[in-house]
Every structure is written in structure tokens, then in C-alpha cells.
Design an enzyme around this catalytic site. Structure first.
Site, PDB file in Angstrom:
ATOM      1  N   MET A  68      65.059  50.420  94.852  1.00  0.00           N
ATOM      2  CA  MET A  68      65.488  50.033  93.493  1.00  0.00           C
ATOM      3  C   MET A  68      66.655  49.049  93.581  1.00  0.00           C
ATOM      4  O   MET A  68      67.817  49.415  93.460  1.00  0.00           O
ATOM      5  CB  MET A  68      65.862  51.283  92.695  1.00  0.00           C
ATOM      6  CG  MET A  68      64.750  52.305  92.615  1.00  0.00           C
ATOM      7  SD  MET A  68      65.158  53.746  91.598  1.00  0.00           S
ATOM      8  CE  MET A  68      66.460  54.485  92.595  1.00  0.00           C
ATOM      9  N   ASP A  69      66.320  47.788  93.744  1.00  0.00           N
ATOM     10  CA  ASP A  69      67.323  46.745  93.990  1.00  0.00           C
ATOM     11  C   ASP A  69      67.551  45.913  92.728  1.00  0.00           C
ATOM     12  O   ASP A  69      66.593  45.555  92.038  1.00  0.00           O
ATOM     13  CB  ASP A  69      66.841  45.847  95.129  1.00  0.00           C
ATOM     14  CG  ASP A  69      67.938  44.935  95.651  1.00  0.00           C
ATOM     15  OD1 ASP A  69      69.118  45.208  95.375  1.00  0.00           O
ATOM     16  OD2 ASP A  69      67.611  43.948  96.327  1.00  0.00           O
ATOM     17  N   GLY A  70      68.805  45.611  92.438  1.00  0.00           N
ATOM     18  CA  GLY A  70      69.106  44.673  91.364  1.00  0.00           C
ATOM     19  C   GLY A  70      69.821  45.250  90.163  1.00  0.00           C
ATOM     20  O   GLY A  70      70.037  44.545  89.168  1.00  0.00           O
TER      21      GLY A  70
END
Length: 357
Positions: A68-70
Site C-alpha cells: 500500500m504505497d502512496g
């Protein structure tokens, strides 16, 4: 063949969406906006079921892992507090999980907090810990996604590194969902793949040492009862740490076969003749944090990054990586759909590779 048929279905679905949208506009104009959201929800639910039905004609992954990047970039672009970015990410996670379980994906894993994240500012780390406790408690409420889909939660990682209140909340969640058996959610916190591998090797060594000690104790009993001719014990620094029974030698917890009157090792003969502790691949794998679930079929990392960032390195040797450009809070249904389509397109090739192992 299947892909062509599915793309035709998508094309047909596009026409259906257009027609339904026209009906929606007419409905809103006639009845106002008070009932429009309920009507829209009915439409979206119907179209989603049609889409999932079409996808189910092909192979469905049993396990998807998400990086879960960003979240922070999402908050920065919208001038939000960092915590608000993570809250938006949690909402996106709940939506994506619902899609996964509706599609029949039984296992999902999310990379929530890396051991490396402890290097961030102390106030940011504390904010994340507090948010984690808040969201765990929210998950345990009646009517949450856990109740809807019968999800069992596992927290994966070196949990001793977490704050005490987070550890307590995690243990509470795992205990509360232990009887759920329809789907599984694995939340990786205080996790890196390197730490997992080291942990698995250490545990394997400890277990084999216990077996070695038990084996040595049994051999001593046999000597005392006359079932073995001799049992040598260290008598000088030169043989310190060495125990020998007839035809066998144990050094630093490992038994090895030796020819009578010599110290030449006969490893192959030992494995056939004696039950002695050797660390094997299966020993390491069963001591992995992730041993409670099958290896992932797909890894999805948001924000367009193509790195695994020390996530499930052991389990993803033949796992495709899908990297949409969307930041995690912007992830939606179509990102999941295209990831599954990509998996279906390469399914035959991946299965052949696995059979070659």
C-alpha cells in the site's frame, strides 16, 4: 480465446453502463437527489456482479498481496495532514478487500508497516501506531468487513517491536476472529522479509538442537543399558564439543556418521541409517511468519513503483508484480480487475514454471 471473449464482455458492459447512466440522470431529474445514491448503489452492485461473473470464467487467484504505497504523497498533493492520507488509505483497503472476497479470493496480505518505517520521525511513527490501534478496534465492531465475510486476521511480523497497546490490540483481533473460516487477512506489521527469513532459520536451528539433545540423551541411555558399545565424551580441548557413539559423532549439535577408527564423514549413509537433525527446506518454510497462508499469486504495488521493498521475498519467486500508477487511496475496482486479467493471461506459463520446481 477467453481474453477475446472477456474483452467483448467489457465492451458490452461499457454500452450497458452508458444506458444505465442515462437512466440514472432521468431518475435524478424526476425524483431529486434524495434517493439517487441508493439507486446508484444498486446499479453499481449489479454491474460489479456481472463483471465478477465474467472474470470467474477464468482462473481466480487464491492469494493477493498488496504493497500500500502512496498514502503520504496522496496527503501532500491534497494539502492534508499525513494521518489523513493513511485514513484515506484504510478506506481504500476496506473497499478493495470487499471486492477481493466478492470475487472469491480467499487470502489477502497487506504490507502495513515495515521495520524500516521505525526510522521515520518519532511523531510520525507514534501517529501510525495510534491509527493502527484505532483501525483495529474499528475492524472488530459488529457489521464490519470482518463480520460480513467471515474473515480471520493474522498479524505477521516481529510483533515484539510494536508498542504494547498495538500488541494488545493485535492479539485481541486475532483471538476475536480465530473461529472465522471463510477468508483470511494477513496484516504485515513490523515486518521485513529478511527479518522473517532470519527468524525462520533461528527457530529451525533451535528445534534441531532440541532434537539433537534429545537424541544424545537417548544414546546415553542405550549405553547405560548396554545397547551401545561406547559413548565418548570430551576429555581434552581438542575434542571439546564432540560426543561419539559407535559409528556416529555429534559436534555442535549435529550427528555425523564416521568410519570405525576414523573421523571421515559419511553424510549420505547417516541420512539412511539414523534419525538425526538436519535443517531442510520444509523446516525453514514451516517457521516462516507467512506459513499460515499459501504463497501469493499476485503482488500489487500502488503508485507505479516496481520494487518489492523487502516484502515476501521468499514467497514471490514466481509471482507476477502488478504496479498501477494510482496512489493507494486512489486504488479502485478496475485496478484489481486488470491485475486479475494479467494473472489469467500468464496463468498457464506460471503453472508450468511451478511444476518444474
Amino acid at each position: 480465446m477467453f481474453m477475446c471473449m472477456f474483452l467483448k464482455c467489457l465492451e458490452f458492459g461499457g454500452h450497458v453502463c452508458t444506458n444505465w447512466l442515462n437512466l440514472l440522470v432521468e431518475h435524478i431529474m424526476q425524483h431529486g437527489s434524495s434517493s439517487s445514491s441508493k439507486f446508484m448503489g444498486t446499479i453499481c452492485g449489479f454491474l460489479r456482479k456481472c463483471l465478477f461473473k465474467a472474470l470467474s470464467a477464468g482462473p481466480i487467484p487464491s492469494h493477493i498481496a498488496f504493497i500500500m504505497d502512496g498514502n503520504r504523497r496522496y496527503a501532500k498533493r491534497r494539502n492534508l495532514a499525513e494521518g489523513d492520507g493513511h485514513r484515506a488509505g484504510f478506506s481504500s483497503l476496506m473497499t478493495i478487500l470487499g471486492y477481493c472476497y466478492d470475487l472469491g479470493i480467499q487470502h489477502t496480505t497487506v504490507y502495513a508497516f515495515s521495520i524500516d518505517n521505525f526510522k521515520r520521525r518519532p511523531d510520525e511513527v507514534q501517529c501510525l501506531m495510534d491509527l493502527m490501534v484505532e483501525k483495529i478496534e474499528e475492524l472488530l465492531k459488529t457489521g464490519s468487513v470482518l463480520d460480513q465475510y467471515g474473515i480471520r486476521i493474522y498479524f505477521i511480523g516481529n510483533l515484539k517491536l510494536l508498542n504494547e497497546n498495538v500488541q494488545i490490540a493485535a492479539e485481541k483481533a486475532m483471538k476475536a476472529t480465530a473461529s472465522n473460516n471463510k477468508a483470511v487477512l494477513l496484516i504485515c506489521v513490523a515486518y521485513t522479509s529478511r527479518d522473517e527469513i532470519v527468524h525462520a532459520i533461528e527457530r529451525s536451528c533451535e528445534q534441531k538442537l532440541d532434537e539433537a539433545n534429545a537424541f544424545a540423551g537417548n544414546e546415553e541411555i542405550k549405553v547405560m543399558t548396554g545397547q551401545l558399545d561406547e559413548l565418548e565424551v570430551p576429555t581434552s580441548p581438542s575434542n571439546c564439543g564432540v560426543k561419539r557413539v559407535k559409528g556416529m559423532e555429534m559436534k555442535n549439535g549435529n550427528f555425523k556418521h564416521v568410519e570405525q577408527g576414523s573421523h571421515q564423514e559419511k553424510s549420505d549413509d547417516i541420512e539412511k541409517k539414523h534419525k538425526y537433525p538436519f535443517i531442510k527446506l520444509v523446516d525453514i518454510e514451516k517457521n516462516m511468519y507467512m506459513a499460515v497462508a499459501p504463497d501469493p499469486d499476485i503482488v500489487i504495488r500502488s503508485s507505479g513503483e516496481t520494487r518489492l521493498s523487502n516484502f515476501l521475498l521468499w514467497q514471490t519467486a514466481y509471482c507476477p508484480l502488478y504496479t498501477p500508477d494510482a496512489l493507494w487511496p486512489d486504488m479502485g475496482l478496475w485496478h484489481l480487475v486488470w491485475a486479475v486479467l494479467s494473472f489469467q493471461r500468464s496463468y498457464s506459463y506460471l503453472q508450468k514454471k511451478k511444476k518444474q520446481l
